[in-house]
Scaffold this motif. Structure first.
Motif, PDB file in Angstrom:
ATOM      1  N   LEU A 146      -7.804 -49.509  -1.854  1.00  0.00           N
ATOM      2  CA  LEU A 146      -8.123 -49.512  -0.448  1.00  0.00           C
ATOM      3  C   LEU A 146      -8.561 -50.995  -0.061  1.00  0.00           C
ATOM      4  CD1 LEU A 146      -9.825 -46.310   0.271  1.00  0.00           C
ATOM      5  CD2 LEU A 146      -7.918 -47.049   1.402  1.00  0.00           C
ATOM      6  N   SER A 147      -9.111 -51.615  -1.089  1.00  0.00           N
ATOM      7  CA  SER A 147      -9.668 -53.163  -0.936  1.00  0.00           C
ATOM      8  C   SER A 147      -8.618 -54.182  -1.257  1.00  0.00           C
ATOM      9  CB  SER A 147     -11.215 -53.187  -1.459  1.00  0.00           C
ATOM     10  OG  SER A 147     -11.990 -52.298  -1.078  1.00  0.00           O
ATOM     11  N   GLN A 150      -5.165 -54.210  -0.048  1.00  0.00           N
ATOM     12  CA  GLN A 150      -4.621 -54.788   1.142  1.00  0.00           C
ATOM     13  C   GLN A 150      -4.215 -56.518   0.969  1.00  0.00           C
ATOM     14  OE1 GLN A 150      -4.442 -52.494   3.673  1.00  0.00           O
ATOM     15  NE2 GLN A 150      -4.777 -51.251   1.809  1.00  0.00           N
ATOM     16  N   PHE A 173      -2.159 -47.454   3.633  1.00  0.00           N
ATOM     17  CA  PHE A 173      -2.605 -45.973   3.901  1.00  0.00           C
ATOM     18  C   PHE A 173      -2.963 -45.689   5.313  1.00  0.00           C
ATOM     19  CE2 PHE A 173      -4.204 -47.798  -0.099  1.00  0.00           C
ATOM     20  CZ  PHE A 173      -4.321 -46.998  -1.247  1.00  0.00           C
ATOM     21  N   VAL A 176      -5.993 -43.678   6.542  1.00  0.00           N
ATOM     22  CA  VAL A 176      -7.282 -44.211   6.449  1.00  0.00           C
ATOM     23  C   VAL A 176      -7.319 -45.515   7.464  1.00  0.00           C
ATOM     24  CG1 VAL A 176      -8.786 -45.127   4.861  1.00  0.00           C
ATOM     25  CG2 VAL A 176      -7.344 -43.541   4.055  1.00  0.00           C
ATOM     26  N   PRO A 179     -10.707 -48.670   6.378  1.00  0.00           N
ATOM     27  CA  PRO A 179     -11.091 -48.534   4.764  1.00  0.00           C
ATOM     28  C   PRO A 179     -12.557 -48.442   4.418  1.00  0.00           C
ATOM     29  CG  PRO A 179      -9.212 -49.928   5.337  1.00  0.00           C
ATOM     30  CD  PRO A 179      -9.785 -49.510   6.731  1.00  0.00           C
ATOM     31  N   ASN A 180     -13.438 -49.484   4.976  1.00  0.00           N
ATOM     32  CA  ASN A 180     -14.654 -49.569   4.824  1.00  0.00           C
ATOM     33  C   ASN A 180     -15.508 -48.327   5.423  1.00  0.00           C
ATOM     34  OD1 ASN A 180     -14.506 -52.211   4.132  1.00  0.00           O
ATOM     35  ND2 ASN A 180     -14.794 -53.020   6.147  1.00  0.00           N
ATOM     36  N   LYS A 183     -14.531 -45.773   2.279  1.00  0.00           N
ATOM     37  CA  LYS A 183     -15.355 -45.905   1.091  1.00  0.00           C
ATOM     38  C   LYS A 183     -16.736 -45.425   1.084  1.00  0.00           C
ATOM     39  CE  LYS A 183     -13.706 -50.195   0.978  1.00  0.00           C
ATOM     40  NZ  LYS A 183     -13.733 -51.772   0.535  1.00  0.00           N
TER      41      LYS A 183
END
Length: 272
Positions: A146-147, A150, A173, A176, A179-180, A183
């Motif tokens: 997710l981080s 990207q 994603f 989502v 993302p932040n 998470k």
């Protein structure tokens, strides 16, 4: 899409939280993996289409094992809180990418390096014997993607001069939007898992094992590189043309597949 957590203190993180403990337990492994030459090279955009295709093969094998076991243990008290198949599942995206590059019969053409097979075997083993340990692998893999994923998507698109997002589904994603925020939710759900002191220790040990597995892949790669140092297969010149015979040679497939897979895994892990 709005994500909601079962905990009231979603944003409150303490040193006793599982996510923070995993970071602390794997700190040394983080540093060792972060400084690999391969990972640094990937960040510089030194990736070729053959390498990326072999990377997708490795990722597919890992995620197929991980998601098979997560699906199987979806109702397990430790797995249920962090089970987000609609938001996180990667197998379908990887299948789309593999079909794009290898064609409709891609399943017969992909190659899986031995180190990747060992990791997938570990995932299936703990999935059957101790599903709780899947939490460590899911956290490491998904939150990293997710981080760092990207960034990797943009690097890959530019390096391979891809004019569209075809072949890059893995990095997307759609479920989502933030993302932040996701998470934060994921960490909160994971921190809510009820663990005994012994179970927590086992899970932290498994997180370290996940990192060490990637470092072992790098060690294996170095051994292979020493054996192929006298050939032209691994030259860094981006204009080098690799013949089909060389591309599908078993040693070359193993070497490049492990090389790029390790770099990708490493980048993702450092973006928690």
């Amino acid at each position: 899409m709005e994500f909601k957590s079962s905990r009231r203190d979603d944003t409150k993180i303490t040193d006793s939280d599982l996510s923070e403990q995993i970071k602390a337990a794997t700190k040394d492994s983080h540093v060792r993996a972060e400084n690999t030459e391969l990972m640094l090279s990937y960040q510089k955009g030194q990736i070729t289409l053959p390498q990326y295709k072999l990377l997708l093969c490795s990722l597919y094998e890992v995620y197929r094992a991980l998601e098979d076991e997560l699906d199987r243990s979806a109702s397990h008290p430790s797995v249920a809180p962090i089970y987000f198949p609609q938001e996180l599942a990667r197998v379908e995206a990887l299948e789309t990418d593999l079909e794009h590059f290898f064609g409709p019969h891609w399943r017969k053409r992909i190659t899986v390096p031995a180190a990747t097979q060992r990791y997938a075997q570990r995932l299936r083993e703990i999935g059957k014997q101790n599903p709780r340990l899947l939490v460590a692998h899911a956290y490491t893999r998904y939150l990293g993607d997710l981080s760092g994923g990207q960034v990797l998507g943009r690097i890959t698109q530019k390096s391979l001069s891809l004019s569209s997002n075809e072949g890059l589904s893995f990095f997307s994603f759609p479920g989502v939007p933030s993302p932040n925020r996701f998470k934060q939710l994921y960490r909160s759900r994971m921190n809510s898992i009820d663990l005994t002191a012994e179970e927590r220790k086992e899970l932290l040990d498994e997180a370290v094992r996940a990192f060490e597995a990637n470092i072992e892949m790098f060690d294996d790669l170095q051994k292979i590189l020493s054996l192929t140092a006298s050939t032209d297969v691994l030259k860094e010149d981006e204009t080098t043309v690799v013949s089909q015979k060389t591309l599908y040679h078993p040693v070359f497939q193993f070497t490049v597949g492990v090389c790029v897979a390790l770099a990708t895994v490493g980048m993702g892990m450092y973006a928690f």
